[in-house]
Design a protein around this motif. Sequence first.
Motif, PDB file in Angstrom:
ATOM      1  N   PRO A  33      -6.432  60.387 -16.994  1.00 45.23           N
ATOM      2  CA  PRO A  33      -6.872  61.027 -15.751  1.00 45.23           C
ATOM      3  C   PRO A  33      -7.864  60.194 -14.943  1.00 45.23           C
ATOM      4  N   THR A  79       3.461  61.684 -22.372  1.00 51.96           N
ATOM      5  CA  THR A  79       3.005  62.331 -21.140  1.00 51.96           C
ATOM      6  C   THR A  79       2.624  63.793 -21.347  1.00 51.96           C
ATOM      7  N   ARG A  82       0.440  66.134 -19.108  1.00 52.10           N
ATOM      8  CA  ARG A  82       0.300  65.459 -17.809  1.00 52.10           C
ATOM      9  C   ARG A  82       1.674  65.391 -17.143  1.00 52.10           C
ATOM     10  N   LYS A 146      -0.535  63.525 -10.022  1.00 50.45           N
ATOM     11  CA  LYS A 146      -1.197  63.239 -11.309  1.00 50.45           C
ATOM     12  C   LYS A 146      -2.324  64.233 -11.567  1.00 50.45           C
ATOM     13  N   ILE A 150      -2.473  67.536 -14.528  1.00 47.98           N
ATOM     14  CA  ILE A 150      -3.543  67.724 -15.525  1.00 47.98           C
ATOM     15  C   ILE A 150      -4.328  69.007 -15.276  1.00 47.98           C
TER      16      ILE A 150
END
Length: 155
Positions: A33, A79, A82, A146, A150
């Motif tokens: 992140p 992943t 995310r 992105k 998250i």
Amino acid sequence: MSMEIERKFLVAELPDLSGTQKAVVRQGYLTSPDDSTELRLRQKNDSYFLTLKGGGNLARVEREAEISAEQFETFWPETKGRRVEKERYTGHLPDGHIFELDVFSGDLAPLRLVEVEFATEAEALSYIPPTWFGADVTEDKRYKNKTMAIKGVPT
């Protein structure tokens, strides 16, 4: 160097999507992140891609390579936590620009965003969007895929 220049907007109301191309998309992020550069895996219908995006909002570096389904599946587990799922509708605006309208599913539903790419930053900055576009969120980092993968839907 490939540069992506785009603006991103919320969607005030859905347009007629009958003349668009639809793709089912799932994407996940391999970078953490806090990384300013994104490394993303994307499945778009039956095609698979590895994409690197540099830091920035309006303009940023973008490099993309098509990969095999096997390569995608090798890295996909990394992943977890995310990821983004959406349907993408690509169409033409009356002014000649191409739009990409994302209708998110899963944890990000019912969010809808639309992006338009430009040849120059000056063109992007002077662009007047159609009435079905909502607020401009180009500079709002909460609406980066992105970040949403998250943290979820921005509040």
